[in-house]
Design a protein around this motif. Structure first.
Motif, short mmCIF file in Angstrom:
data_model
loop_
_atom_site.label_atom_id
_atom_site.label_comp_id
_atom_site.label_asym_id
_atom_site.label_seq_id
_atom_site.Cartn_x
_atom_site.Cartn_y
_atom_site.Cartn_z
N LEU A 41 0.75 -1.34 0.16
CA LEU A 41 0.00 0.39 -0.26
C LEU A 41 0.90 1.47 -0.30
N ARG A 42 1.16 2.13 -1.26
CA ARG A 42 2.33 3.23 -1.44
C ARG A 42 1.22 4.06 -1.35
N GLY A 43 0.67 5.20 -0.64
CA GLY A 43 0.22 6.76 -1.06
C GLY A 43 0.87 7.58 0.44
N HIS A 44 1.70 7.36 1.05
CA HIS A 44 2.70 8.07 2.01
C HIS A 44 3.27 8.51 1.98
N SER A 45 3.85 10.08 2.03
CA SER A 45 5.22 10.33 1.52
C SER A 45 6.27 10.81 2.60
N GLN A 46 5.30 10.00 3.73
CA GLN A 46 6.68 10.10 5.21
C GLN A 46 5.81 9.30 6.17
N GLN A 47 6.79 8.72 7.16
CA GLN A 47 6.50 8.25 7.79
C GLN A 47 4.98 7.90 8.86
N ILE A 48 4.68 6.10 8.78
CA ILE A 48 3.18 6.33 9.71
C ILE A 48 3.82 6.23 11.17
N THR A 49 2.00 6.85 11.42
CA THR A 49 2.54 7.48 13.18
C THR A 49 0.94 6.45 13.37
N ALA A 50 0.15 5.85 13.03
CA ALA A 50 -0.90 5.61 13.34
C ALA A 50 -1.61 4.55 12.44
N ILE A 51 -1.79 3.28 12.91
CA ILE A 51 -2.24 2.29 12.16
C ILE A 51 -3.35 1.17 12.97
N SER A 52 -3.90 1.18 12.27
CA SER A 52 -5.78 0.48 12.65
C SER A 52 -7.15 -0.11 11.82
N THR A 53 -6.95 -1.34 11.74
CA THR A 53 -8.28 -1.40 11.32
C THR A 53 -9.91 -1.11 11.47
N PHE A 54 -10.09 -1.19 10.47
CA PHE A 54 -12.12 -0.96 10.80
C PHE A 54 -13.00 -1.89 9.97
N SER A 55 -13.67 -2.40 11.06
CA SER A 55 -14.48 -4.05 10.62
C SER A 55 -15.78 -2.76 9.78
N CYS A 56 -16.25 -3.18 8.59
CA CYS A 56 -17.12 -2.72 8.14
C CYS A 56 -18.98 -2.75 8.16
N GLY A 57 -18.82 -3.89 9.19
CA GLY A 57 -20.65 -4.52 9.53
C GLY A 57 -20.47 -5.84 8.75
N ASP A 58 -20.19 -5.76 7.04
CA ASP A 58 -19.72 -6.51 6.62
C ASP A 58 -19.35 -7.73 6.28
N GLY A 59 -19.02 -7.84 7.36
CA GLY A 59 -17.29 -8.95 7.53
C GLY A 59 -16.06 -8.31 6.23
N PHE A 60 -16.45 -7.13 5.85
CA PHE A 60 -15.08 -6.69 5.36
C PHE A 60 -14.63 -5.85 6.29
N THR A 61 -12.70 -5.99 5.98
CA THR A 61 -12.20 -5.22 7.28
C THR A 61 -10.62 -4.24 6.22
N SER A 62 -11.39 -3.06 6.52
CA SER A 62 -10.30 -1.61 5.61
C SER A 62 -9.28 -1.57 7.38
N LEU A 63 -8.03 -0.60 6.91
CA LEU A 63 -6.66 -0.61 7.36
C LEU A 63 -7.04 1.43 7.25
N ILE A 64 -6.69 1.79 8.37
CA ILE A 64 -6.51 3.59 8.99
C ILE A 64 -5.82 3.79 8.90
N THR A 65 -5.05 4.45 8.03
CA THR A 65 -3.65 4.66 8.60
C THR A 65 -3.18 6.44 9.26
N ALA A 66 -2.68 6.56 10.33
CA ALA A 66 -2.05 7.97 9.82
C ALA A 66 -0.68 8.64 9.52
N SER A 67 -0.32 9.82 9.05
CA SER A 67 1.54 10.28 8.81
C SER A 67 1.79 11.14 9.26
N SER A 68 3.07 11.42 8.77
CA SER A 68 3.33 12.48 9.38
C SER A 68 3.25 13.22 8.09
#
Length: 448
Positions: free
Chosen positions: A80-107
């Motif tokens: 998964l490419r898109g952030h230009s600086q370091q990742i500062t936090a990451i978490s999973t997010f369940s959408c309720g239909d069995g699908f799990t997404s990833l949330i990322t925060a960056s500097s």
């Protein structure tokens, strides 16, 4: 058993105190992790691991990459490419239909929502006022929170629902979910309690309902212990248990070590003339017992409000991550020294680490000095103190091990400043699986 573990960073003294080096040797009968697989893909420090499901996990770090891996094969599934600086936090997010997404925060002051199945970036928010330090998903309300210099509440479509402006110069250090749609927010020396409510026009409101100011130094760790209790640890070695219903301080402890003078033996005195504080950097819990860390480990029982086991020199350097295993009598830790160690709570040998009055001289029990409380407990009120016996030592990384992630019988994943991940496997189980696969292949080919 419901237990928790805590730990921290020991303050530096002008006098260097040495402790006996722990060595378990090559024979480790209680250590099942006898096979390892090195996973390459990052080109900078790997700081975060998060479990997506029973078969996949994601890694992230200072290179701005998020990589998705198979825990069974070690195969890299997505990049998964898109952030230009370091990742500062990451978490999973369940959408309720069995699908799990990833949330990322960056500097780079952006937030992103990712599909780990395809590797696509589904949503992104750029040009935030500051970088985000922590994330908290409230699946019951289908919202998530980001904490940095401000506290923001977002819906699953990345729409901002409400926010609170700047929280001190240090920003928000940690977030935990509490009952009744409340959230505890660690801000400098305070814990701020917010309640999320839905107004009559269906908008989300974030109301501050209380400030807990019992800490005397910056809060470094904040966790849920169980449905009734949460805990916080500070840079000055303060540990506080809080009631999740009324947010009151229910137990307070302060860890102090004596700055020892040069001598042939390391000694802990009851009356320490120069106390050295131990910073609590990480807390983990299984509901009743918590674990604290420095280069040492301490297991605390929430019910009895007492330390039940300890090992002062568990590692050669500061412990960065801990986890209680099985029924709370086994635990695991990793450190800046590059090691991952397995521990078992055992009775304290009389000739080993004696539970003298000097040991308890470094603990103060009761409430914070900011509010009246009972006097410190006597030593005799803390029976059955135990030690932590080293049962396994996993050596594979050449840099500080930042954290680890357990998949139980499928294995253990570690990440490090050496840019590598290591997938540790149960050697006996892997041998059995290979034998089963071989027999199945022979049967299919008519060899048996």
């Amino acid at each position: 058993m419901l237990r928790w573990i805590l730990g921290g960073r020991e303050a530096q003294s002008s006098v260097e105190v040495s402790y006996p080096v722990l060595c378990i040797g090559e024979e480790q009968p209680k250590n099942c992790f006898t096979e390892l697989q090195v996973l390459k893909g990052h080109f900078d420090i790997v700081r975060f691991l998060v479990q997506i499901d029973d078969f996949r996990f994601a890694s992230a770090g200072d290179d701005g990459l998020v990589l998705v891996w198979s825990v069974e094969t070690g195969e890299r599934l997505q990049e998964l490419r898109g952030h230009s600086q370091q990742i500062t936090a990451i978490s999973t997010f369940s959408c309720g239909d069995g699908f799990t997404s990833l949330i990322t925060a960056s500097s780079d002051r952006s937030l992103s929502l990712w599909d780990p199945d395809t590797g696509n970036r589904v949503q992104t928010i750029s040009d935030l006022q500051s970088s985000v330090k922590c994330l908290l998903v409230l699946e019951r309300l289908s919202v998530w929170l980001s904490g940095g210099e401000e506290l923001c509440v977002w819906d699953k479509d990345f729409q901002l629902l409400c926010h609170r402006h700047k929280h001190s110069d240090t920003g928000i250090a940690a977030l935990v979910e509490l009952p009744k749609n409340c959230v505890a927010v660690a801000v400098d020396k305070e814990i701020v309690i917010y309640r999320l409510t839905v107004s009559s026009d269906s908008s989300m409101l974030l109301d501050e309902i209380m400030r807990c100011s019992d800490h005397h130094d910056q809060i470094r760790a904040l966790i849920n212990v169980n449905d009734r209790t949460f805990a916080s640890g500070s840079h000055a070695g303060e540990l506080i248990l809080w009631d999740s219903a009324n947010f009151r301080n229910v137990a307070y402890e302060h860890i102090l070590w004596e700055e020892s003078q040069p001598s042939s033996q390391t000694e802990i005195r009851l009356a320490a003339p120069k106390p050295s504080e131990m910073s609590i950097q990480h807390l983990t819990s299984n509901g009743r017992r918590k674990k604290k860390k420095t280069c040492g480990l301490y297991v605390y029982d929430v019910v009895t409000k007492a330390v039940v086991a300890y090992r002062r020199a568990a590692h050669d350097s500061n412990v960065l991550h801990t986890m209680l295993l099985s029924d709370g009598y086994e635990l695991m830790s990793c450190s800046e020294d590059g090691s991952v160690r397995m521990w078992e709570i055992q009775d304290l040998p009389l000739a080993a680490e004696p539970a003298s009055a000097g040991f308890f001289g470094m603990w103060t029990f009761g409430r914070s000095s900011k509010q009246p409380g009972p006097q410190s407990k006597k030593v005799l009120e803390i029976p059955n103190l135990r030690t932590l016996e080293l049962t396994g030592d996993l050596i594979g990384h050449s840099g500080a091990v930042q954290m680890f992630l357990s998949f139980r019988e499928k294995g253990l994943v570690t990440c490090s400043t050496d840019h590598l991940l290591i997938l540790w496997k149960d050697g006996e189980r892997q041998s059995w699986l290979r034998s089963q696969a071989l027999f199945q292949k022979l049967e299919e080919n008519g060899g048996l």
